[in-house]
Design an enzyme around this catalytic site. Structure first.
Site, PDB file in Angstrom:
ATOM      1  N   ASN A   7      -0.842  11.204  -8.454  1.00  0.00           N
ATOM      2  CA  ASN A   7      -2.103  10.684  -7.904  1.00  0.00           C
ATOM      3  C   ASN A   7      -1.844  10.210  -6.480  1.00  0.00           C
ATOM      4  OD1 ASN A   7      -4.445   9.325  -7.268  1.00  0.00           O
ATOM      5  ND2 ASN A   7      -4.116   7.647  -8.734  1.00  0.00           N
ATOM      6  N   LYS A   9      -3.908   9.073  -4.371  1.00  0.00           N
ATOM      7  CA  LYS A   9      -4.841   8.013  -3.936  1.00  0.00           C
ATOM      8  C   LYS A   9      -5.419   8.385  -2.572  1.00  0.00           C
ATOM      9  CE  LYS A   9      -2.352   4.886  -6.902  1.00  0.00           C
ATOM     10  NZ  LYS A   9      -2.008   3.524  -7.268  1.00  0.00           N
ATOM     11  N   HIS A  99      -9.605   4.868 -13.416  1.00  0.00           N
ATOM     12  CA  HIS A  99      -8.413   4.296 -12.778  1.00  0.00           C
ATOM     13  C   HIS A  99      -8.686   2.829 -12.463  1.00  0.00           C
ATOM     14  CE1 HIS A  99      -5.171   3.503 -10.000  1.00  0.00           C
ATOM     15  NE2 HIS A  99      -4.573   4.570 -10.500  1.00  0.00           N
ATOM     16  N   GLU A 101      -8.086   1.132  -9.980  1.00  0.00           N
ATOM     17  CA  GLU A 101      -8.608   0.904  -8.623  1.00  0.00           C
ATOM     18  C   GLU A 101     -10.100   1.206  -8.549  1.00  0.00           C
ATOM     19  OE1 GLU A 101      -5.578   3.201  -6.659  1.00  0.00           O
ATOM     20  OE2 GLU A 101      -4.116   1.711  -7.345  1.00  0.00           O
ATOM     21  N   GLU A 169      -1.731   2.686 -17.820  1.00  0.00           N
ATOM     22  CA  GLU A 169      -1.257   2.125 -16.566  1.00  0.00           C
ATOM     23  C   GLU A 169      -1.505   0.613 -16.559  1.00  0.00           C
ATOM     24  OE1 GLU A 169      -1.067   5.281 -13.243  1.00  0.00           O
ATOM     25  OE2 GLU A 169      -3.056   4.425 -13.200  1.00  0.00           O
ATOM     26  N   GLY A 175       1.874  -0.042  -8.246  1.00  0.00           N
ATOM     27  CA  GLY A 175       2.198  -0.324  -6.851  1.00  0.00           C
ATOM     28  C   GLY A 175       2.968  -1.616  -6.647  1.00  0.00           C
ATOM     29  N   SER A 215       4.530   2.269 -11.023  1.00  0.00           N
ATOM     30  CA  SER A 215       5.858   2.172 -10.388  1.00  0.00           C
ATOM     31  C   SER A 215       6.875   3.140 -11.007  1.00  0.00           C
ATOM     32  CB  SER A 215       6.372   0.724 -10.428  1.00  0.00           C
ATOM     33  OG  SER A 215       5.486  -0.132  -9.714  1.00  0.00           O
TER      34      SER A 215
HETATM   35  P1  13P Z   1       2.318   3.641  -8.409  1.00  0.00           P
HETATM   36  O1  13P Z   1       3.179   4.756  -8.991  1.00  0.00           O
HETATM   37  O2  13P Z   1       2.302   3.666  -6.908  1.00  0.00           O
HETATM   38  O3  13P Z   1       2.660   2.326  -9.006  1.00  0.00           O
HETATM   39  O4  13P Z   1       0.802   3.977  -8.840  1.00  0.00           O
HETATM   40  C1  13P Z   1       0.516   4.225 -10.162  1.00  0.00           C
HETATM   41  C2  13P Z   1      -0.878   4.725 -10.247  1.00  0.00           C
HETATM   42  O5  13P Z   1      -1.823   3.984 -10.085  1.00  0.00           O
HETATM   43  C3  13P Z   1      -1.081   6.152 -10.515  1.00  0.00           C
HETATM   44  O6  13P Z   1      -2.401   6.425 -10.821  1.00  0.00           O
END
Ligand code: 13P
Length: 258
Positions: A7, A9, A99, A101, A169, A175, A215
């Protein structure tokens, strides 16, 4: 088959997207990656999808294409929204829904997530439904309660025969550089699979892929994939580096030590 998904983003314009996919393809070719053994998918921003689709088709690359979001509506007066019909026309196979976010940054609740998952499935694509607890949820209710409730709500409106993928997740691991332990991921994924079995039967539960995200890096991916109920990874930051993402895709080398 395990699935490793990247992903991106809101990173990389369409030219940078082409460069990354080319580098990733070369890197996977170098190591003779067998796409029939581990599926690989990339989730670029909307504006990159057409460029990446064209590249995948022209170079006959076996990477699957994913989108990061979708409208719950199929067409009409929804300024700024992107229809599942448009994504399907671009040979998109997977679409992320729910997600964290989107849930937290855009106030998307379970009803919207369910409507999006349904829109994706009815257009012949596979919703990748993200579930996960915040740090506060974890403290108050333990790890599994929120993901289980989110799962149940998200698949409620899906046609019974629709394929879906669940990405667990934990919000606190995204992150943050603080991944869940493999045991934590396994515990929640096992609970999710058991709930899918209750809701959809044992066959669907066995066939549904459950990914861990938060992560993930080449150093820790093997630990997750070694777990009985973790069938893949949803990778954020580390998917922006072609070499690192390629190492993650090759997790089996870490698992077997080969
Ligand atoms: P990270 O791997 O940067 O922690 O992000 C995970 C994520 O949100 C994937 O959709």
């Amino acid at each position: 088959m395990p699935l490793i998904a990247g992903n991106w983003k809101m990173n990389l314009d369409h030219l940078q997207a082409i460069a990354l996919v080319q580098k990733l393809a070369w890197s996977l070719k170098d190591v003779k990656h067998d796409f029939g053994d581990v599926e690989v998918a990339v989730f670029p921003p909307f504006t990159d999808l057409r460029s990446v689709q064209t590249l995948l088709a022209a170079d006959k690359l076996s990477l699957a294409l994913g989108a990061q979001d979708v409208s719950p509506h199929l067409s009409g007066a929804y300024t700024g929204d992107i229809s599942a019909q448009f994504l399907s026309k671009l040979d998109t196979r997977y679409v992320l829904v729910g997600h964290s976010e989107r849930r937290h940054g855009h106030g998307e609740g379970d009803d919207i997530v369910a409507a999006k998952a349904k829109a994706v499935a009815t257009q012949g694509m596979v919703p990748m439904i993200c579930v996960g607890e915040t740090a506060a949820d974890l403290e108050e209710q333990g790890a599994a309660a929120v993901p289980l409730a989110q799962l149940e709500a998200a698949i409620a409106a899906l046609p019974k025969d629709a394929e879906f993928v669940i990405a667990y997740e934990p919000v606190w691991a995204i992150g943050s550089g603080e991944p869940a332990t493999a045991e934590q991921a396994e515990q929640v994924c096992a609970a999710l699979r058991a709930r899918i079995a209750e809701l959809r039967g044992a066959k669907v539960a066995a066939e549904t892929r459950l990914l861990y995200g938060g992560s993930v890096a080449s150093q820790n991916v093997a630990g997750y994939l070694r777990q009985a109920n973790v069938d893949g990874a949803l990778v954020g930051g580390a998917s922006l580096d072609s070499q690192e993402f390629s190492r993650i895709v090759q997790f089996k080398k870490h698992v077997t030590g080969a």
